[in-house]
Design a protein around this motif. Structure first.
Motif, PDB file in Angstrom:
ATOM      1  N   GLY A  53     -22.486   9.311   0.775  1.00  0.00           N
ATOM      2  CA  GLY A  53     -23.049   9.551   2.096  1.00  0.00           C
ATOM      3  C   GLY A  53     -22.073   9.181   3.195  1.00  0.00           C
ATOM      4  O   GLY A  53     -21.929   9.899   4.190  1.00  0.00           O
ATOM      5  N   ALA A  54     -21.366   8.060   3.020  1.00  0.00           N
ATOM      6  CA  ALA A  54     -20.370   7.640   4.012  1.00  0.00           C
ATOM      7  C   ALA A  54     -19.198   8.615   4.061  1.00  0.00           C
ATOM      8  O   ALA A  54     -18.711   8.967   5.142  1.00  0.00           O
ATOM      9  N   MET A  55     -18.760   9.084   2.876  1.00  0.00           N
ATOM     10  CA  MET A  55     -17.644  10.047   2.831  1.00  0.00           C
ATOM     11  C   MET A  55     -17.994  11.340   3.552  1.00  0.00           C
ATOM     12  O   MET A  55     -17.152  11.951   4.198  1.00  0.00           O
ATOM     13  N   ALA A  71     -14.175   0.955   3.023  1.00  0.00           N
ATOM     14  CA  ALA A  71     -12.988   0.156   3.350  1.00  0.00           C
ATOM     15  C   ALA A  71     -11.930   0.199   2.249  1.00  0.00           C
ATOM     16  O   ALA A  71     -10.752   0.437   2.526  1.00  0.00           O
ATOM     17  N   ILE A  72     -12.309  -0.002   0.992  1.00  0.00           N
ATOM     18  CA  ILE A  72     -11.306  -0.015  -0.079  1.00  0.00           C
ATOM     19  C   ILE A  72     -10.760   1.389  -0.315  1.00  0.00           C
ATOM     20  O   ILE A  72      -9.573   1.563  -0.577  1.00  0.00           O
ATOM     21  N   ALA A  73     -11.604   2.405  -0.191  1.00  0.00           N
ATOM     22  CA  ALA A  73     -11.126   3.780  -0.329  1.00  0.00           C
ATOM     23  C   ALA A  73     -10.106   4.094   0.762  1.00  0.00           C
ATOM     24  O   ALA A  73      -9.090   4.747   0.508  1.00  0.00           O
ATOM     25  N   ASP A  74     -10.360   3.614   1.986  1.00  0.00           N
ATOM     26  CA  ASP A  74      -9.416   3.829   3.076  1.00  0.00           C
ATOM     27  C   ASP A  74      -8.072   3.175   2.774  1.00  0.00           C
ATOM     28  O   ASP A  74      -7.014   3.739   3.087  1.00  0.00           O
ATOM     29  N   VAL A  75      -8.101   1.993   2.158  1.00  0.00           N
ATOM     30  CA  VAL A  75      -6.856   1.316   1.779  1.00  0.00           C
ATOM     31  C   VAL A  75      -6.121   2.132   0.727  1.00  0.00           C
ATOM     32  O   VAL A  75      -4.907   2.357   0.825  1.00  0.00           O
ATOM     33  N   ILE A  77      -6.275   5.327   0.126  1.00  0.00           N
ATOM     34  CA  ILE A  77      -5.753   6.562   0.738  1.00  0.00           C
ATOM     35  C   ILE A  77      -4.536   6.252   1.594  1.00  0.00           C
ATOM     36  O   ILE A  77      -3.520   6.960   1.540  1.00  0.00           O
ATOM     37  N   SER A  78      -4.607   5.197   2.382  1.00  0.00           N
ATOM     38  CA  SER A  78      -3.489   4.795   3.233  1.00  0.00           C
ATOM     39  C   SER A  78      -2.243   4.497   2.407  1.00  0.00           C
ATOM     40  O   SER A  78      -1.130   4.912   2.766  1.00  0.00           O
ATOM     41  N   GLU A  79      -2.412   3.778   1.303  1.00  0.00           N
ATOM     42  CA  GLU A  79      -1.273   3.473   0.425  1.00  0.00           C
ATOM     43  C   GLU A  79      -0.642   4.745  -0.122  1.00  0.00           C
ATOM     44  O   GLU A  79       0.587   4.874  -0.149  1.00  0.00           O
ATOM     45  N   LEU A  80      -1.473   5.680  -0.554  1.00  0.00           N
ATOM     46  CA  LEU A  80      -0.973   6.924  -1.122  1.00  0.00           C
ATOM     47  C   LEU A  80      -0.254   7.766  -0.069  1.00  0.00           C
ATOM     48  O   LEU A  80       0.813   8.321  -0.319  1.00  0.00           O
ATOM     49  N   MET A  81      -0.825   7.848   1.108  1.00  0.00           N
ATOM     50  CA  MET A  81      -0.224   8.648   2.180  1.00  0.00           C
ATOM     51  C   MET A  81       1.127   8.078   2.623  1.00  0.00           C
ATOM     52  O   MET A  81       2.064   8.818   2.903  1.00  0.00           O
ATOM     53  N   ALA A  82       1.229   6.747   2.701  1.00  0.00           N
ATOM     54  CA  ALA A  82       2.412   6.103   3.268  1.00  0.00           C
ATOM     55  C   ALA A  82       3.593   6.024   2.302  1.00  0.00           C
ATOM     56  O   ALA A  82       4.735   5.876   2.731  1.00  0.00           O
ATOM     57  N   ALA A 109     -10.210  11.035  -3.423  1.00  0.00           N
ATOM     58  CA  ALA A 109     -10.512  12.446  -3.137  1.00  0.00           C
ATOM     59  C   ALA A 109     -11.543  12.507  -2.017  1.00  0.00           C
ATOM     60  O   ALA A 109     -12.721  12.253  -2.233  1.00  0.00           O
ATOM     61  N   ARG A 110     -11.088  12.833  -0.818  1.00  0.00           N
ATOM     62  CA  ARG A 110     -11.996  12.897   0.328  1.00  0.00           C
ATOM     63  C   ARG A 110     -11.711  14.182   1.120  1.00  0.00           C
ATOM     64  O   ARG A 110     -10.624  14.348   1.674  1.00  0.00           O
ATOM     65  N   ALA A 111     -12.707  15.056   1.143  1.00  0.00           N
ATOM     66  CA  ALA A 111     -12.567  16.322   1.867  1.00  0.00           C
ATOM     67  C   ALA A 111     -12.240  16.044   3.330  1.00  0.00           C
ATOM     68  O   ALA A 111     -12.851  15.183   3.965  1.00  0.00           O
ATOM     69  N   GLY A 112     -11.240  16.758   3.830  1.00  0.00           N
ATOM     70  CA  GLY A 112     -10.824  16.603   5.210  1.00  0.00           C
ATOM     71  C   GLY A 112      -9.775  15.529   5.413  1.00  0.00           C
ATOM     72  O   GLY A 112      -9.183  15.435   6.486  1.00  0.00           O
TER      73      GLY A 112
END
Length: 195
Positions: A53-55, A71-75, A77-82, A109-112
């Protein structure tokens, strides 16, 4: 300076071939690197109805509770992107990946954000970078029809836009352990590194 994201997923620390070989590969990059370590065996939350629901809620409309849920998913994703390069230690457990690796993928895996849907199908949004996949197995030949771990992870990474994937096999370690690990070490030492 190069940033390497190291992702370990083996439940074992002592005696883990995937951990040993991932470390050996990273040493080949030299001293001018920053290594961000992500040990999935330390625990990765599973997807839940509230996480989904949050995603699916636009970022500007999320509640504080939803932001905390992600919060942990954002971390992750940030690690992977950077990262400039990614090294993943992947043991094969019962033909597939460790549950923690699948849980990480479900959160990344997060759409958008890491992929988008287009009229031509999904398109990855993670910037291109080399990924080195160190795959260890006791008896399953890496790349065989029984290997549902490395084939799944390569498909998942490609879905995110990461198609420059090098697989380094440390397979059939229980068949001839000494020869198998020596061959795997030689494979790690010989793999070309991206400039």
């Amino acid at each position: 300076m190069t940033t390497i994201l190291r992702i370990d997923s083996s439940a074992r620390h002592d005696g883990s071939a995937s951990r040993e070989l991932a470390g050996r590969l990273i040493e080949r990059f030299g001293d001018d690197v920053t290594v961000v370590e992500r040990d999935l065996a330390a625990g990765v939350p599973l997807l839940s109805e509230s996480t989904l629901g949050a995603m699916w809620t636009p970022a500007e409309q999320r509640t504080a509770v939803q932001n905390a849920e992600l919060a942990i998913a954002d971390v992750f994703i940030s690690e992977l992107m950077a990262a400039d390069a990614v090294v993943i230690g992947l043991p094969i457990y019962n033909f597939g990946p460790p549950a923690a690796m699948k849980a990480w993928a479900d959160l990344v895996a997060r759409a958008g954000t890491t992929f988008t849907y287009t009229e031509n199908g999904p398109q990855g949004l993670v910037p291109s970078k080399p990924v080195y996949l160190v795959v260890a197995s006791g008896g399953v030949p890496v790349g065989s029809p029984m290997d549902l771990a490395s084939t799944w992870l390569q498909t998942f990474l490609g879905f995110l836009g990461l198609t420059d994937v090098t697989v380094i096999a440390a397979d059939q370690l229980n068949v001839d352990p000494e020869q198998a690990i020596e061959t795997a070490r030689s494979n790690v030492d010989a793999v070309p590194l991206a400039a």
